[in-house]
Design a protein around this motif. Sequence first.
Motif, PDB file in Angstrom:
ATOM      1  N   VAL A 120      21.170 -43.398  37.823  1.00 14.48           N
ATOM      2  CA  VAL A 120      22.149 -42.551  37.147  1.00 14.48           C
ATOM      3  C   VAL A 120      21.422 -41.837  36.016  1.00 14.48           C
ATOM      4  O   VAL A 120      20.654 -42.466  35.269  1.00 14.48           O
ATOM      5  CB  VAL A 120      23.328 -43.371  36.593  1.00 14.48           C
ATOM      6  CG1 VAL A 120      24.344 -42.445  35.912  1.00 14.48           C
ATOM      7  CG2 VAL A 120      24.000 -44.168  37.696  1.00 14.48           C
ATOM      8  N   ARG A 121      21.635 -40.533  35.903  1.00 17.69           N
ATOM      9  CA  ARG A 121      20.985 -39.744  34.858  1.00 17.69           C
ATOM     10  C   ARG A 121      21.999 -38.915  34.093  1.00 17.69           C
ATOM     11  O   ARG A 121      23.036 -38.520  34.634  1.00 17.69           O
ATOM     12  CB  ARG A 121      19.939 -38.805  35.467  1.00 17.69           C
ATOM     13  CG  ARG A 121      18.730 -39.488  36.076  1.00 17.69           C
ATOM     14  CD  ARG A 121      17.705 -38.454  36.528  1.00 17.69           C
ATOM     15  NE  ARG A 121      16.475 -39.061  37.020  1.00 17.69           N
ATOM     16  CZ  ARG A 121      16.274 -39.427  38.278  1.00 17.69           C
ATOM     17  NH1 ARG A 121      17.229 -39.231  39.178  1.00 17.69           N
ATOM     18  NH2 ARG A 121      15.137 -39.987  38.638  1.00 17.69           N
ATOM     19  N   TRP A 122      21.686 -38.664  32.826  1.00 12.96           N
ATOM     20  CA  TRP A 122      22.438 -37.657  32.091  1.00 12.96           C
ATOM     21  C   TRP A 122      21.956 -36.292  32.577  1.00 12.96           C
ATOM     22  O   TRP A 122      20.763 -35.980  32.531  1.00 12.96           O
ATOM     23  CB  TRP A 122      22.177 -37.770  30.589  1.00 12.96           C
ATOM     24  CG  TRP A 122      22.968 -38.853  29.912  1.00 12.96           C
ATOM     25  CD1 TRP A 122      24.312 -38.886  29.716  1.00 12.96           C
ATOM     26  CD2 TRP A 122      22.447 -40.050  29.312  1.00 12.96           C
ATOM     27  NE1 TRP A 122      24.663 -40.038  29.047  1.00 12.96           N
ATOM     28  CE2 TRP A 122      23.548 -40.765  28.784  1.00 12.96           C
ATOM     29  CE3 TRP A 122      21.174 -40.583  29.171  1.00 12.96           C
ATOM     30  CZ2 TRP A 122      23.402 -41.985  28.123  1.00 12.96           C
ATOM     31  CZ3 TRP A 122      21.020 -41.786  28.520  1.00 12.96           C
ATOM     32  CH2 TRP A 122      22.126 -42.480  28.001  1.00 12.96           C
ATOM     33  N   ASP A 170      25.117 -46.568  24.815  1.00 10.03           N
ATOM     34  CA  ASP A 170      25.801 -45.893  25.924  1.00 10.03           C
ATOM     35  C   ASP A 170      25.185 -46.294  27.256  1.00 10.03           C
ATOM     36  O   ASP A 170      25.905 -46.476  28.248  1.00 10.03           O
ATOM     37  CB  ASP A 170      25.723 -44.374  25.744  1.00 10.03           C
ATOM     38  CG  ASP A 170      26.769 -43.848  24.771  1.00 10.03           C
ATOM     39  OD1 ASP A 170      27.424 -44.680  24.111  1.00 10.03           O
ATOM     40  OD2 ASP A 170      26.930 -42.612  24.671  1.00 10.03           O
ATOM     41  N   ARG A 171      23.868 -46.413  27.297  1.00  7.12           N
ATOM     42  CA  ARG A 171      23.213 -46.875  28.525  1.00  7.12           C
ATOM     43  C   ARG A 171      23.779 -48.228  28.952  1.00  7.12           C
ATOM     44  O   ARG A 171      24.108 -48.433  30.117  1.00  7.12           O
ATOM     45  CB  ARG A 171      21.706 -47.005  28.302  1.00  7.12           C
ATOM     46  CG  ARG A 171      20.908 -45.763  28.593  1.00  7.12           C
ATOM     47  CD  ARG A 171      19.442 -46.001  28.343  1.00  7.12           C
ATOM     48  NE  ARG A 171      18.640 -44.855  28.763  1.00  7.12           N
ATOM     49  CZ  ARG A 171      17.467 -44.533  28.235  1.00  7.12           C
ATOM     50  NH1 ARG A 171      16.960 -45.268  27.264  1.00  7.12           N
ATOM     51  NH2 ARG A 171      16.804 -43.480  28.678  1.00  7.12           N
ATOM     52  N   GLU A 197      14.100 -40.142  28.764  1.00  3.66           N
ATOM     53  CA  GLU A 197      15.284 -40.329  27.940  1.00  3.66           C
ATOM     54  C   GLU A 197      16.577 -40.000  28.682  1.00  3.66           C
ATOM     55  O   GLU A 197      17.647 -40.484  28.312  1.00  3.66           O
ATOM     56  CB  GLU A 197      15.189 -39.479  26.666  1.00  3.66           C
ATOM     57  CG  GLU A 197      15.265 -37.982  26.870  1.00  3.66           C
ATOM     58  CD  GLU A 197      15.362 -37.216  25.560  1.00  3.66           C
ATOM     59  OE1 GLU A 197      15.092 -37.828  24.498  1.00  3.66           O
ATOM     60  OE2 GLU A 197      15.737 -36.033  25.589  1.00  3.66           O
ATOM     61  N   ASN A 198      16.500 -39.224  29.759  1.00  2.00           N
ATOM     62  CA  ASN A 198      17.726 -38.837  30.463  1.00  2.00           C
ATOM     63  C   ASN A 198      18.178 -39.851  31.515  1.00  2.00           C
ATOM     64  O   ASN A 198      19.274 -39.704  32.073  1.00  2.00           O
ATOM     65  CB  ASN A 198      17.547 -37.471  31.132  1.00  2.00           C
ATOM     66  CG  ASN A 198      17.730 -36.320  30.172  1.00  2.00           C
ATOM     67  OD1 ASN A 198      17.046 -36.259  29.154  1.00  2.00           O
ATOM     68  ND2 ASN A 198      18.649 -35.418  30.468  1.00  2.00           N
ATOM     69  N   GLU A 199      17.375 -40.859  31.792  1.00  2.00           N
ATOM     70  CA  GLU A 199      17.777 -41.835  32.796  1.00  2.00           C
ATOM     71  C   GLU A 199      18.677 -42.883  32.162  1.00  2.00           C
ATOM     72  O   GLU A 199      18.295 -43.562  31.214  1.00  2.00           O
ATOM     73  CB  GLU A 199      16.554 -42.493  33.430  1.00  2.00           C
ATOM     74  CG  GLU A 199      16.896 -43.282  34.690  1.00  2.00           C
ATOM     75  CD  GLU A 199      15.670 -43.603  35.526  1.00  2.00           C
ATOM     76  OE1 GLU A 199      15.226 -42.695  36.267  1.00  2.00           O
ATOM     77  OE2 GLU A 199      15.143 -44.717  35.419  1.00  2.00           O
ATOM     78  N   VAL A 200      19.873 -43.014  32.707  1.00  2.00           N
ATOM     79  CA  VAL A 200      20.845 -43.976  32.189  1.00  2.00           C
ATOM     80  C   VAL A 200      20.553 -45.366  32.734  1.00  2.00           C
ATOM     81  O   VAL A 200      20.562 -46.355  31.994  1.00  2.00           O
ATOM     82  CB  VAL A 200      22.284 -43.562  32.574  1.00  2.00           C
ATOM     83  CG1 VAL A 200      23.297 -44.570  32.053  1.00  2.00           C
ATOM     84  CG2 VAL A 200      22.598 -42.166  32.056  1.00  2.00           C
ATOM     85  N   MET A 201      20.318 -45.450  34.021  1.00  2.00           N
ATOM     86  CA  MET A 201      20.092 -46.752  34.646  1.00  2.00           C
ATOM     87  C   MET A 201      19.333 -46.581  35.946  1.00  2.00           C
ATOM     88  O   MET A 201      19.349 -45.516  36.565  1.00  2.00           O
ATOM     89  CB  MET A 201      21.429 -47.462  34.929  1.00  2.00           C
ATOM     90  CG  MET A 201      22.329 -46.718  35.902  1.00  2.00           C
ATOM     91  SD  MET A 201      23.931 -47.524  36.140  1.00  2.00           S
ATOM     92  CE  MET A 201      23.433 -49.025  36.954  1.00  2.00           C
ATOM     93  N   ASP A 228      30.780 -34.373  34.619  1.00  2.00           N
ATOM     94  CA  ASP A 228      29.677 -33.626  35.223  1.00  2.00           C
ATOM     95  C   ASP A 228      28.366 -33.753  34.452  1.00  2.00           C
ATOM     96  O   ASP A 228      27.344 -33.207  34.887  1.00  2.00           O
ATOM     97  CB  ASP A 228      30.044 -32.144  35.343  1.00  2.00           C
ATOM     98  CG  ASP A 228      31.140 -31.899  36.365  1.00  2.00           C
ATOM     99  OD1 ASP A 228      31.343 -32.789  37.218  1.00  2.00           O
ATOM    100  OD2 ASP A 228      31.780 -30.839  36.307  1.00  2.00           O
ATOM    101  N   HIS A 229      28.369 -34.473  33.346  1.00  2.00           N
ATOM    102  CA  HIS A 229      27.136 -34.687  32.605  1.00  2.00           C
ATOM    103  C   HIS A 229      26.327 -35.860  33.170  1.00  2.00           C
ATOM    104  O   HIS A 229      25.284 -36.222  32.610  1.00  2.00           O
ATOM    105  CB  HIS A 229      27.434 -34.948  31.127  1.00  2.00           C
ATOM    106  CG  HIS A 229      27.938 -33.741  30.397  1.00  2.00           C
ATOM    107  ND1 HIS A 229      29.268 -33.516  30.136  1.00  2.00           N
ATOM    108  CD2 HIS A 229      27.269 -32.652  29.897  1.00  2.00           C
ATOM    109  CE1 HIS A 229      29.416 -32.375  29.498  1.00  2.00           C
ATOM    110  NE2 HIS A 229      28.216 -31.832  29.331  1.00  2.00           N
ATOM    111  N   PHE A 230      26.805 -36.437  34.276  1.00  2.00           N
ATOM    112  CA  PHE A 230      26.119 -37.569  34.896  1.00  2.00           C
ATOM    113  C   PHE A 230      25.818 -37.257  36.359  1.00  2.00           C
ATOM    114  O   PHE A 230      26.648 -36.682  37.066  1.00  2.00           O
ATOM    115  CB  PHE A 230      26.969 -38.841  34.819  1.00  2.00           C
ATOM    116  CG  PHE A 230      27.203 -39.323  33.420  1.00  2.00           C
ATOM    117  CD1 PHE A 230      26.368 -40.271  32.847  1.00  2.00           C
ATOM    118  CD2 PHE A 230      28.267 -38.828  32.668  1.00  2.00           C
ATOM    119  CE1 PHE A 230      26.583 -40.722  31.555  1.00  2.00           C
ATOM    120  CE2 PHE A 230      28.488 -39.265  31.369  1.00  2.00           C
ATOM    121  CZ  PHE A 230      27.645 -40.211  30.811  1.00  2.00           C
ATOM    122  N   THR A 231      24.638 -37.656  36.800  1.00  2.00           N
ATOM    123  CA  THR A 231      24.227 -37.496  38.191  1.00  2.00           C
ATOM    124  C   THR A 231      23.929 -38.861  38.783  1.00  2.00           C
ATOM    125  O   THR A 231      23.185 -39.656  38.189  1.00  2.00           O
ATOM    126  CB  THR A 231      22.964 -36.614  38.302  1.00  2.00           C
ATOM    127  OG1 THR A 231      23.234 -35.331  37.751  1.00  2.00           O
ATOM    128  CG2 THR A 231      22.555 -36.455  39.763  1.00  2.00           C
TER     129      THR A 231
END
Length: 255
Positions: A120-122, A170-171, A197-201, A228-231
């Motif tokens: 999951v990415r921002w 938040d992560r 820094e954009n990778e959430v998990m 939509d801010h998450f992929t």
Amino acid sequence: MMSAQAGGTYLYAVLAGGAGAGEKGLTGIEGGEVYRITAGDISAVVSRVGRARLRPERKHVLAHQAVLRRLMEHTTVLPAAFGLVARSDEAVRARLLENEELFRAQLGHVAGKVEMGLKVRWSTSNLFDYFVAAHPELGAARDRMKGRHDIGREELIEVGKLFENLREADRQAHSERVAAVLRERGIELKWNTTRGENEVMSLSCLLPREGLETFEKLVEAAAEGFDDHFTFEFNGPWAPHSFTELKLPATPAQE
């Protein structure tokens, strides 16, 4: 004992049983014939290679993966990481005998299962601005520095720390939210280190092979409520590398 220059026995996987059809006619790294070494009721799938150390060149990695894919079509495997070369077939057989109980237990754990990757990415070009909009305290800290010419290094460090702390919090929250949906379906998870820094998990997911068709829908369910801010991206199926451990004796060059 063969010399390091003579190469060795390259390991692809360990699996249950003796003779099998999965590797027949299959060629491995350096075009070597793929065959089995059996000890008790488990086998190692191997081929001969001309070097004791192999560079992770694309052609070698692809050959390694091709063997694993073929084996997975027929049976459950304990996949080896790329580059495991033993001194000889006898060294492999000895390790199988030494670890027969452990290998059996691992094969039982992953029987009929495959690994899927989920990240999951921002999805934003400026993560700091995104967090400023999402967290008023960060926006306030930034605004206190606007138009000033006397901003000290400590103030900049404090704002940076606040951003990092908010990002990590938040992560954690987002990751637990996604993981809870997957765990409810009995999927075993392994957390991987995030990159950038954009990778959430980043998750490795162990699930029954028959569950592959529903995995995409499960990911969609986990993504509900995220804007939509998450992929969300997933890949696989893979042999269960993240949920097994497979080691061999070192070659002379590695001792």
